[in-house]
Design an enzyme around this catalytic site. Sequence first.
Site, short mmCIF file in Angstrom:
data_model
loop_
_atom_site.label_atom_id
_atom_site.label_comp_id
_atom_site.label_asym_id
_atom_site.label_seq_id
_atom_site.Cartn_x
_atom_site.Cartn_y
_atom_site.Cartn_z
N LYS A 134 0.85 -1.19 0.00
CA LYS A 134 0.00 0.00 0.00
C LYS A 134 0.89 1.24 0.00
O LYS A 134 1.75 1.40 0.87
CB LYS A 134 -0.88 -0.05 1.26
CG LYS A 134 -2.17 0.72 1.16
CD LYS A 134 -3.04 0.40 2.38
CE LYS A 134 -4.35 1.10 2.36
NZ LYS A 134 -5.11 0.87 3.60
O1 G3P Z 1 -7.83 1.77 5.34
C1 G3P Z 1 -8.08 3.07 5.02
C2 G3P Z 1 -9.44 3.61 5.35
O2 G3P Z 1 -10.40 2.65 5.23
C3 G3P Z 1 -9.50 4.47 6.57
O3 G3P Z 1 -10.78 4.65 7.06
O4 G3P Z 1 -12.34 5.31 8.85
O5 G3P Z 1 -9.92 5.97 9.03
O6 G3P Z 1 -11.43 7.05 7.36
P1 G3P Z 1 -11.12 5.82 8.14
#
Ligand code: G3P
Length: 217
Positions: free
Chosen positions: A87
């Site tokens: 990633k």
């Molecule tokens: O993995 C990346 C993403 O899904 C992060 O989500 O909830 O931290 O905006 P969030």
Amino acid sequence: MKFFIDTANLDQIKQANELGILDGVTTNPSLMAKEGITGHDNIMKHYVDICNIVNGDVSAEVIATEYDKIIKEGEALASLHENIVVKVPMIKDGIKAIKYLSSNNIKTNCTLVFSAGQALLAAKAGATYLSPFIGRLDDISYDGVSLIEQIVYIYNTHGFETEVLAASIRHSNHIIKCAEAGADVVTCPLDPILKLLDHPLTNIGLEKFLADYKKGN
Ligand code: G3P
């Protein structure tokens, strides 16, 4: 559409995997820290533990932000297990690194994507997956699902093979909307996945079926 779980929590990964619907896992440095996984060796071991649970792609994020260092870190991550997807953040050196890694048969996931222009660059660089963060767009009063629709349209129009991996999912309706929009993958915490099971009429209907069965037995 593939279902990935967005967590580094081994118990939740096991629960989703046992449902039989899990196609992969995404992690990020914040999710690793949330589970208390710190230090290089522990983090590497944790990725291998995740890979040993799930038969599917597991995204492991680089910390480096300079081209040479992203390549070195990405190659080390990829060597941990055949299921690892590297990633890489959506920055200039990240795009260059995605081009290099994808040209060397290492799968990549371009992360922190918030615009169609970024999606175009990642696809041109040969990213395996593209992660638009729809919840974070909604958080600032933009429409995250519209971005998924726009990127799916662009990729289909031009035949890009990069898979649209809708990330930053906040609730189960996001999953439905991303499915409608044509996302190839959604990655979300366990709770929105489990909430897809729920409908009051299912519960009411099941209670009645079981009660009627008991009357005759
Ligand atoms: O993995 C990346 C993403 O899904 C992060 O989500 O909830 O931290 O905006 P969030």
